[in-house]
Design an enzyme around this catalytic site. Structure first.
Site, PDB file in Angstrom:
ATOM      1  N   MET A  36      -8.749  -0.823  -6.102  1.00 32.70           N
ATOM      2  CA  MET A  36      -7.873   0.064  -5.621  1.00 32.70           C
ATOM      3  C   MET A  36      -7.751   1.231  -6.250  1.00 32.70           C
ATOM      4  O   MET A  36      -8.214   1.651  -7.226  1.00 32.70           O
ATOM      5  CB  MET A  36      -6.746  -0.772  -5.268  1.00 32.70           C
TER       6      MET A  36
ATOM      7  N   ARG B 138     -27.266 -10.436 -13.297  1.00 36.82           N
ATOM      8  CA  ARG B 138     -27.207  -9.938 -12.336  1.00 36.82           C
ATOM      9  C   ARG B 138     -26.533  -8.543 -12.316  1.00 36.82           C
ATOM     10  O   ARG B 138     -25.832  -8.244 -13.494  1.00 36.82           O
ATOM     11  CB  ARG B 138     -26.218 -10.618 -11.197  1.00 36.82           C
TER      12      ARG B 138
ATOM     13  N   HIS C 122      -5.837  -6.769  -3.717  1.00 34.40           N
ATOM     14  CA  HIS C 122      -4.386  -7.087  -4.110  1.00 34.40           C
ATOM     15  C   HIS C 122      -4.002  -7.800  -5.287  1.00 34.40           C
ATOM     16  O   HIS C 122      -3.028  -7.933  -5.836  1.00 34.40           O
ATOM     17  CB  HIS C 122      -3.706  -7.834  -3.193  1.00 34.40           C
TER      18      HIS C 122
ATOM     19  N   ASP D  40      -1.582   3.272  -8.290  1.00 33.50           N
ATOM     20  CA  ASP D  40      -2.692   4.383  -8.118  1.00 33.50           C
ATOM     21  C   ASP D  40      -2.667   5.522  -9.467  1.00 33.50           C
ATOM     22  O   ASP D  40      -3.569   6.103  -9.534  1.00 33.50           O
ATOM     23  CB  ASP D  40      -2.811   4.909  -6.876  1.00 33.50           C
TER      24      ASP D  40
HETATM   25  O1  F6P Z   1      -1.033   2.834  -2.822  1.00 35.41           O
HETATM   26  C1  F6P Z   1      -1.403   1.701  -3.571  1.00 35.41           C
HETATM   27  C2  F6P Z   1      -2.331   0.566  -2.742  1.00 35.41           C
HETATM   28  O2  F6P Z   1      -2.697  -0.578  -3.443  1.00 35.41           O
HETATM   29  C3  F6P Z   1      -3.745   1.423  -2.692  1.00 35.41           C
HETATM   30  O3  F6P Z   1      -4.687   1.440  -3.995  1.00 35.41           O
HETATM   31  C4  F6P Z   1      -4.566   0.842  -1.645  1.00 35.41           C
HETATM   32  O4  F6P Z   1      -5.469   1.265  -0.754  1.00 35.41           O
HETATM   33  C5  F6P Z   1      -3.194   0.502  -0.678  1.00 35.41           C
HETATM   34  O5  F6P Z   1      -2.233   0.524  -1.439  1.00 35.41           O
HETATM   35  C6  F6P Z   1      -3.405  -0.653  -0.033  1.00 35.41           C
HETATM   36  O6  F6P Z   1      -2.255  -1.027   0.970  1.00 35.41           O
HETATM   37  P1  F6P Z   1      -2.081  -2.152   1.754  1.00 35.41           P
HETATM   38  O7  F6P Z   1      -1.712  -3.265   0.994  1.00 35.41           O
HETATM   39  O8  F6P Z   1      -0.792  -1.740   2.692  1.00 35.41           O
HETATM   40  O9  F6P Z   1      -3.239  -2.447   2.467  1.00 35.41           O
END
Ligand code: F6P
Length: 340
Positions: A168, A161, A270, A126
């Site tokens: 994230m 589109r 992810h 982040d």
């Molecule tokens: O803080 C890193 C992060 O990838 C954020 O961007 C995201 O909101 C969060 O972790 C997601 O975490 P988890 O994999 O525990 O759902």
């Protein structure tokens, strides 16, 4: 001297690079290293593994973390902090390297004030930790996001589109902004600025009325739309964070209705957190690890190593507690100037 190393919170590219460098630098000083598994949970449950240079050989290029990770908060458990401190004693640790985001480092700061000899190393995709210009994991996440958007762009163009790409980053727009700028996105929406849906729809309508056949809209997962409930589930982790996600779908549905152009949402999630670290992240992780072990050798504890400009230095852990680094003015203004 015996060191422990743990990582907590979400994994990111570069964690194995930092573990490797801590082990290598420690061995140069003749120190022994113990890996604590699953974050702070490993110090509650005595879940550890010895680490020597053999164990960390070639892990610099691997994503994830060989130590595994959790979002465990010892301060949310009954006498969790006391158990951690007692177990540090049982393990015979002279010092601890805690690698993490604001959550993990805040735990480290509290434990430091209770007497733990700890040095923090910042990490997160982040890039939202104050007092450091960059966190490792961020560069890799941005590069993977850019590659994905480049691909989404060609399919979006082929089908005329609007493609909404949710990324994230929690409540900071660093990934959205950097990846959006680098991929030439049509519109970048960041959590720092609540979004007016009517304005966004009007912007895209005008864009398509003046000849655009496709648009890429990058939206940070933590974005808030004026007049709409936030798209979160109710599940909160031990640090009180709700799980974000869903704003991309909501936005795509609303835009399709309002702009009248087929709109699809892609959630990168992810995908951008896993996989091999970029060269930049490997090097930053290595530099911070070396500085952390050097701090321990110098007897400096209760600090976080960080990078400012291109210089590695230290800051008291207490300085970063409860704070979040939002997008700076310059980046925010580029985000706006290049939304065309
Ligand atoms: O803080 C890193 C992060 O990838 C954020 O961007 C995201 O909101 C969060 O972790 C997601 O975490 P988890 O994999 O525990 O759902």
């Amino acid at each position: 001297m015996k060191l422990g190393i743990l990582n907590g919170g979400g994994d990111c590219a570069g964690l194995n690079a930092v573990i490797r460098a801590v082990v290598r630098k420690s061995e140069q000083f003749g120190y022994e290293v113990i890996g604590i598994r699953h974050g702070w949970a490993g110090l509650l449950d005595l879940d550890t593994v010895p680490l020597t240079w053999r164990d960390v050989s070639q892990i610099i290029s691997q994503g994830g973390t060989i130590l595994h990770t959790t979002r465990t908060n010892p301060f949310s458990r009954n006498d969790g902090a006391g158990t951690v401190l007692a177990n540090v004693g049982k393990l015979g640790l002279d010092a601890l390297v805690a690698v993490g985001g604001e959550d993990t480092l805040s735990v480290a700061a509290k434990l430091s004030s209770m007497g733990l000899k700890v040095v923090g190393v910042p990490k997160t995709i982040d890039n939202d930790i104050v007092a450091t210009d960059m966190t490792f994991g961020f560069d890799t996440a941005v590069n993977v996001t850019v590659e994905a958007i480049d691909r989404i762009q060609t399919t979006g163009e082929s089908h005329d589109r609007i493609m909404v790409v949710e990324v994230m980053g929690r409540h900071a727009g660093w990934i959205a902004a950097y990846a959006g700028i680098a991929s030439g996105a049509s519109l970048i929406l960041v959590p720092e600025e609540p979004i007016n849906l009517d304005e966004v729809a009007a912007f895209l309508k005008k864009r398509h009325d003046s000849g655009a056949t496709a648009s890429i809209v990058v939206v940070g997962e933590g974005c808030i739309f004026k007049g709409y409930p936030t798209a979160t589930t109710t599940k909160a982790d031990e640090f009180g964070h709700v799980r974000l996600g869903g704003i991309g779908d909501l936005l795509a549905r609303e835009l399709e209705k309002r702009v009248g152009i087929e709109t699809r949402a892609v959630v990168l999630g992810h995908v951008v957190r896993g996989g091999a670290p970029s060269a930049y992240d490997r090097i930053l992780a290595t530099r911070l690890a070396v500085a952390a072990v050097q701090s321990i050798k110098d007897g400096e504890f209760g600090i976080m190593v960080r990078v400012q400009g291109n210089t590695v230095s230290k800051v008291p852990l207490s300085d970063i507690v409860g704070k979040m680094k939002n997008l700076d003015k310059e980046t925010l203004s580029i985000v706006k100037d290049f939304s065309v």
